[in-house]
Scaffold this active site. Structure first.
Site, PDB file in Angstrom:
ATOM      1  CG  ASN A   7      -1.824   1.156   1.300  1.00 33.54           C
ATOM      2  OD1 ASN A   7      -1.881   1.955   0.387  1.00 33.54           O
ATOM      3  ND2 ASN A   7      -2.544   1.275   2.404  1.00 33.54           N
ATOM      4  CB  CYS A  10      -2.585   4.644   3.614  1.00 34.59           C
ATOM      5  SG  CYS A  10      -3.848   4.856   4.888  1.00 34.59           S
ATOM      6  CE  LYS A  45      -5.842   0.123  -2.786  1.00 32.00           C
ATOM      7  NZ  LYS A  45      -6.303  -0.394  -1.497  1.00 32.00           N
ATOM      8  CG  ASN A  72      -5.703   3.586  -0.895  1.00 34.24           C
ATOM      9  OD1 ASN A  72      -6.716   3.737  -0.197  1.00 34.24           O
ATOM     10  ND2 ASN A  72      -4.622   2.982  -0.458  1.00 34.24           N
ATOM     11  N   GLY A 124     -15.562   1.860  -5.540  1.00 31.73           N
ATOM     12  CA  GLY A 124     -16.982   2.097  -5.735  1.00 31.73           C
ATOM     13  C   GLY A 124     -17.737   0.993  -6.423  1.00 31.73           C
ATOM     14  N   GLY A 145     -14.238  -3.104  -1.828  1.00 32.69           N
ATOM     15  CA  GLY A 145     -13.959  -2.638  -0.470  1.00 32.69           C
ATOM     16  C   GLY A 145     -15.230  -2.328   0.286  1.00 32.69           C
TER      17      GLY A 145
HETATM   18  C1  LIG Z   1     -12.443   1.421   6.195  1.00 40.74           C
HETATM   19  C2  LIG Z   1     -11.453   1.300   5.074  1.00 40.74           C
HETATM   20  C3  LIG Z   1     -10.170   0.849   5.350  1.00 40.74           C
HETATM   21  C4  LIG Z   1      -9.232   0.750   4.326  1.00 40.74           C
HETATM   22  N1  LIG Z   1      -7.963   0.279   4.625  1.00 40.74           N
HETATM   23  C5  LIG Z   1      -7.060   0.114   3.623  1.00 40.74           C
HETATM   24  C6  LIG Z   1      -5.767  -0.432   3.898  1.00 40.74           C
HETATM   25  O1  LIG Z   1      -5.424  -0.754   5.035  1.00 40.74           O
HETATM   26  N2  LIG Z   1      -4.906  -0.575   2.862  1.00 40.74           N
HETATM   27  C7  LIG Z   1      -5.251  -0.225   1.583  1.00 40.74           C
HETATM   28  O2  LIG Z   1      -4.442  -0.388   0.662  1.00 40.74           O
HETATM   29  N3  LIG Z   1      -6.481   0.290   1.290  1.00 40.74           N
HETATM   30  C8  LIG Z   1      -7.380   0.455   2.281  1.00 40.74           C
HETATM   31  N4  LIG Z   1      -8.629   0.968   1.992  1.00 40.74           N
HETATM   32  C9  LIG Z   1      -8.946   1.359   0.618  1.00 40.74           C
HETATM   33  C10 LIG Z   1      -9.721   0.250  -0.102  1.00 40.74           C
HETATM   34  O3  LIG Z   1      -8.930  -0.928  -0.195  1.00 40.74           O
HETATM   35  C11 LIG Z   1     -10.116   0.687  -1.517  1.00 40.74           C
HETATM   36  O4  LIG Z   1      -8.967   0.962  -2.283  1.00 40.74           O
HETATM   37  C12 LIG Z   1     -10.997   1.923  -1.508  1.00 40.74           C
HETATM   38  O5  LIG Z   1     -11.859   1.941  -0.375  1.00 40.74           O
HETATM   39  C13 LIG Z   1     -11.835   2.049  -2.785  1.00 40.74           C
HETATM   40  O6  LIG Z   1     -12.662   0.914  -2.957  1.00 40.74           O
HETATM   41  P1  LIG Z   1     -14.200   0.836  -2.447  1.00 40.74           P
HETATM   42  O7  LIG Z   1     -14.894   2.079  -2.956  1.00 40.74           O
HETATM   43  O8  LIG Z   1     -14.705  -0.456  -3.028  1.00 40.74           O
HETATM   44  O9  LIG Z   1     -14.133   0.799  -0.950  1.00 40.74           O
HETATM   45  C14 LIG Z   1      -9.582   1.100   2.999  1.00 40.74           C
HETATM   46  C15 LIG Z   1     -10.891   1.550   2.742  1.00 40.74           C
HETATM   47  C16 LIG Z   1     -11.815   1.674   3.756  1.00 40.74           C
HETATM   48  C17 LIG Z   1     -13.207   2.177   3.446  1.00 40.74           C
END
Ligand SMILES: Cc1cc2nc3c(=O)[nH]c(=O)nc-3n(C[C@H](O)[C@H](O)[C@H](O)COP(=O)(O)O)c2cc1C
Length: 197
Positions: A7, A10, A45, A72, A124, A145
C-alpha cells in the site's frame, strides 16, 4: 501467502503513507526495496490523489511490480454542521464507495495505456455492472472494499451474477471484457449515433 500488495497510497496516516505513492521515484524505491527481500509477486497499490498516474505506474512496473492496484481512496473532507468540526479525525481523509467509481474507471484506463502488467481495479463497486465497467477500462481483476461493509454477501452475489452479465453485454469470456473497449474518440456525428446510458 502467494503474493504481496504494497500500500503506497494510504491517506489516513500522518506521514509515510500517501507520500510514497505520489512520486515515481519514491514509489519505485519502495517496490525495489521489497523486491530485494522476496521472490513473491508484488502488487503496488497506487493513489488517485495525483495529477498523472502514468509515470508512477511505469516506475513501479520498471521496479519489478507484478501488477498494479488502483485506486486507493480519494482525499476528501466532510464537516458536521452541528458540532462545526470535521467528521474525520485528521480533518481530511480517504473517501470510498460509489462517489469514487468514475475516478477509479479513469485511473484504471489511464494506467492501462501506460503499462503491460496486470491491473486490479477497485473503487466504488456496488454492482456487477460496476465490475464490468472497471474491467472494460482495462482491469484484469477487481477488488471490492466499501460494499462489503454494506452487504457481507456482496462477493458471492457478484460472482453469481457474472455469467448472466457477460451474456447480457455480449462478452464470451471475462478476458474479453478487459480488452473490449471500443476505440475513441470518434467524430461528434458518430458519437451522437450511439445511445449512451
Ligand atoms: C475502512 C477502510 C479501510 C481501508 N484500509 C485500507 C488499507 O489498510 N490498505 C489499503 O491499501 N487500502 C485500504 N482501503 C482502501 C480500499 O482498499 C479501496 O482501495 C478503496 O476503499 C476504494 O474501494 P471501495 O470504494 O470499493 O471501498 C480502505 C478503505 C476503507 C473504506
Amino acid at each position: 501467502l502467494d503474493a504481496l500488495e504494497i500500500n503506497l497510497s494510504c491517506p489516513n496516516v500522518d506521514q509515510g503513507g500517501l507520500e510514497f505513492g505520489v512520486d515515481p521515484a519514491t514509489a519505485a524505491a519502495v517496490i525495489t526495496a521489497c523486491r530485494a527481500v522476496t521472490d513473491k509477486p508484488i502488487y503496488a497499490k497506487l493513489s488517485p490523489n495525483v495529477t498523472d498516474i502514468k509515470p508512477i505506474a511505469k516506475a513501479v512496473e520498471a521496479a519489478g511490480a507484478a501488477g498494479i492496484v488502483l485506486i486507493n481512496t480519494v482525499v476528501g473532507m466532510s464537516l458536521d454542521l452541528n458540532t462545526r468540526t470535521p467528521k474525520l479525525y485528521r480533518g481530511t481523509g480517504g473517501i470510498s464507495g460509489a462517489a469514487i467509481h468514475p475516478i477509479a474507471v479513469r485511473f484504471v484506463y489511464e494506467a492501462r495505456q501506460a503499462v503491460k502488467i496486470p491491473i486490479i481495479g477497485v473503487g466504488g463497486i456496488d454492482s456487477i455492472d460496476d465490475v464490468l465497467e472497471l474491467m472494460l477500462a482495462g482491469a484484469d481483476a477487481v477488488q471490492v472494499g466499501h460494499a462489503n461493509a454494506v452487504d457481507p454477501q456482496i462477493m458471492e452475489k457478484l460472482i453469481d451474477q457474472l455469467p448472466a452479465a457477460l451474456d447480457k453485454y455480449g462478452f464470451e469470456t471475462v478476458r474479453d471484457v478487459t480488452h473490449g473497449l471500443k476505440k475513441f474518440p470518434v467524430s461528434v456525428a458518430e458519437w451522437n449515433e450511439v445511445q449512451h446510458d
